[in-house]
Scaffold this active site. Structure first.
Site, PDB file in Angstrom:
ATOM      1  N   ARG A 198      -8.821  -6.477  23.316  1.00 11.25           N
ATOM      2  CA  ARG A 198      -7.897  -5.462  22.810  1.00 11.25           C
ATOM      3  C   ARG A 198      -8.578  -4.596  21.759  1.00 11.25           C
ATOM      4  O   ARG A 198      -7.972  -3.680  21.214  1.00 11.25           O
ATOM      5  CB  ARG A 198      -6.674  -6.147  22.196  1.00 11.25           C
ATOM      6  CG  ARG A 198      -5.808  -6.820  23.242  1.00 11.25           C
ATOM      7  CD  ARG A 198      -4.890  -7.826  22.600  1.00 11.25           C
ATOM      8  NE  ARG A 198      -3.837  -7.185  21.829  1.00 11.25           N
ATOM      9  CZ  ARG A 198      -3.014  -7.843  21.035  1.00 11.25           C
ATOM     10  NH1 ARG A 198      -3.141  -9.134  20.880  1.00 11.25           N
ATOM     11  NH2 ARG A 198      -2.083  -7.207  20.377  1.00 11.25           N
ATOM     12  N   HIS A 247      -1.561  11.969 -11.521  1.00  8.76           N
ATOM     13  CA  HIS A 247      -0.398  11.372 -10.854  1.00  8.76           C
ATOM     14  C   HIS A 247      -0.640  10.965  -9.397  1.00  8.76           C
ATOM     15  O   HIS A 247      -0.078   9.984  -8.925  1.00  8.76           O
ATOM     16  CB  HIS A 247       0.787  12.348 -10.926  1.00  8.76           C
ATOM     17  CG  HIS A 247       2.047  11.810 -10.331  1.00  8.76           C
ATOM     18  ND1 HIS A 247       2.714  10.716 -10.853  1.00  8.76           N
ATOM     19  CD2 HIS A 247       2.762  12.195  -9.236  1.00  8.76           C
ATOM     20  CE1 HIS A 247       3.781  10.473 -10.109  1.00  8.76           C
ATOM     21  NE2 HIS A 247       3.835  11.338  -9.127  1.00  8.76           N
ATOM     22  N   ALA A 296       3.515  -0.948  -2.752  1.00  9.74           N
ATOM     23  CA  ALA A 296       3.542  -0.129  -3.967  1.00  9.74           C
ATOM     24  C   ALA A 296       4.900   0.556  -4.078  1.00  9.74           C
ATOM     25  O   ALA A 296       5.441   1.046  -3.091  1.00  9.74           O
ATOM     26  CB  ALA A 296       2.425   0.906  -3.932  1.00  9.74           C
ATOM     27  N   HIS A 324      -2.066   2.742  -9.799  1.00  8.65           N
ATOM     28  CA  HIS A 324      -1.984   1.615 -10.722  1.00  8.65           C
ATOM     29  C   HIS A 324      -2.310   0.316 -10.005  1.00  8.65           C
ATOM     30  O   HIS A 324      -2.220   0.233  -8.781  1.00  8.65           O
ATOM     31  CB  HIS A 324      -0.582   1.517 -11.342  1.00  8.65           C
ATOM     32  CG  HIS A 324       0.489   1.134 -10.356  1.00  8.65           C
ATOM     33  ND1 HIS A 324       0.998   2.016  -9.429  1.00  8.65           N
ATOM     34  CD2 HIS A 324       1.138  -0.034 -10.154  1.00  8.65           C
ATOM     35  CE1 HIS A 324       1.921   1.403  -8.699  1.00  8.65           C
ATOM     36  NE2 HIS A 324       2.017   0.155  -9.113  1.00  8.65           N
ATOM     37  N   GLU A 360       1.682 -15.542  13.322  1.00 10.76           N
ATOM     38  CA  GLU A 360       0.948 -15.627  12.057  1.00 10.76           C
ATOM     39  C   GLU A 360       1.740 -16.424  11.020  1.00 10.76           C
ATOM     40  O   GLU A 360       1.206 -17.300  10.346  1.00 10.76           O
ATOM     41  CB  GLU A 360       0.659 -14.226  11.510  1.00 10.76           C
ATOM     42  CG  GLU A 360      -0.454 -13.474  12.240  1.00 10.76           C
ATOM     43  CD  GLU A 360       0.006 -12.785  13.519  1.00 10.76           C
ATOM     44  OE1 GLU A 360       1.209 -12.861  13.847  1.00 10.76           O
ATOM     45  OE2 GLU A 360      -0.849 -12.176  14.199  1.00 10.76           O
TER      46      GLU A 360
HETATM   47 ZN   LIG Z   1       2.575   9.844 -12.724  1.00 17.45          ZN
END
Ligand SMILES: [Zn+2]
Ligand SMILES: [Zn+2]
Ligand SMILES: [Zn+2]
Length: 337
Positions: A20, A118, A165, A171, A314
């Site tokens: 695969r 950002h 996240a 971060h 799994e």
């Molecule tokens: Zn920010």
């Protein structure tokens, strides 16, 4: 034929379903899409001007001296406002005679705000900024390890919503726990046994093997190696290890940090560019704080792009089906410049 490959440290099996396996990503890449995001978002608690909305900082790097908890920083570490563990409270396992064991979740959780920008992807950070992130991990590790109730310090990053996240500002996190997590226990038990049988570090032998073979190497410099492990559990699983023997991440010298930053930056960039900025998780596996693992354990970083979901097989068996051949993944990433 599909193959089964065994992790020489933990004994875990991975199924490499070769028929695969294809190179899943080979279309052209439009970098502009990813670097055109806003540098600042006035509603983001990690952006300049909103320092008062986070808990007070526990570590900051600034180019010019400036008042703490004010803008002007290049990297900032704060306590996680929504921490799963608390620095107060007793760690004391009690048992009422039944099967139920209980303790307060004593520990600590930091958020490393990696950059004032950002939306800048970590893979596109300038090299000194990557080094700063790795240095902050080391400094916070050393500070948190002083707590005698802490047994392990987990350093990790969730990149992208699919990888867990919840905020887009770049971060990562550091969570100090009062117990040694099972994954680390398995690695330590395996490495200890290998050392007892062979009088050598299994990770050092793995590095020697990978360098001799070469087919799974992604990138290397003098001191660090980035490669796709032989028994990779998922497509493009990537490990970065020091070529020199060391059980503790926090023992990195400044010059080793610089060297690691170079390999780490190139690894992140290859993943970012080669796989079109995939969601991923990375984590550092290092020695528990209160165990002497110097001779046989070897710290390392593992990066897992989120390209498949853990499903019934799994979750139910602890074995993974990897649809990509590690040698092909490594070859593909080697070629990403
Ligand atoms: Zn920010
Ligand atoms: Zn070693
Ligand atoms: Zn590991």
């Amino acid at each position: 034929m599909p193959e089964m490959r065994r992790n020489p440290i933990t004994g875990e099996w991975a199924i490499i379903a070769t028929e695969r396996a294809k190179r899943p990503y080979n279309h052209t890449f439009d970098e502009d899409v990813f670097i055109s995001g806003n540098a600042h978002d006035s509603t983001c608690c990690f952006c300049y001007g909103n320092e008062h909305t986070t808990p007070p900082e526990v570590l900051t790097y600034r180019e010019k001296p400036n008042a703490s908890n004010m803008s002007g920083w290049t990297l900032r570490v704060v306590t996680n406002k929504f921490s799963a563990l608390s620095p107060d409270g007793e760690f004391n396992i009690t048992n009422d005679g039944s099967l139920k064991s209980f303790t307060y979740a004593r520990g600590n959780a930091d958020v490393v705000i990696e950059s004032p920008h950002h939306t800048l992807n970590t893979a596109l950070f300038p090299l000194p900024q990557i080094k700063l992130v790795l240095k902050a991990y080391r400094e916070r590790y050393i500070a948190l390890a002083k707590d005698p109730l802490i047994q392990y310090i987990a350093i990790f990053k969730n990149n992208g919503i699919e990888a867990g996240a919840t905020l887009s500002h770049p971060h990562s996190q550091i969570i100090a726990t009062p117990v040694v997590p099972p994954v680390i226990e398995y690695e330590i038990a395996g490495a200890k046994k290998y050392f007892k049988d062979n009088n050598r570090c299994v990770y050092c032998d793995m590095i020697e093997d990978e360098l001799k073979d070469g087919s799974r190497v992604i990138y290397e410099n003098e001191e660090f190696l980035s490669f796709a492990p032989y028994a990779s559990k998922s497509p493009f699983e990537t490990w970065v290890m020091p070529k020199f023997h060391s059980s503790c991440y926090e023992d990195l010298t400044n010059s080793q940090l610089k060297s690691l930053a170079q390999v780490w930056k190139i690894t992140l960039y290859k993943i970012y560019k080669g796989l079109d900025n995939p969601p991923y998780n990375y984590y550092i596996h290092t020695s528990p704080t209160q165990q002497d693992t110097k001779k046989f354990y070897h710290w390392h970083m593992e990066l897992i792009p989120k390209m498949t979901v853990l499903a019934g097989f799994e979750l139910g068996t602890g074995m993974c089906i990897n649809i990509a051949v590690p040698e092909h993944s490594a070859e593909y990433l080697r070629e990403v410049i």
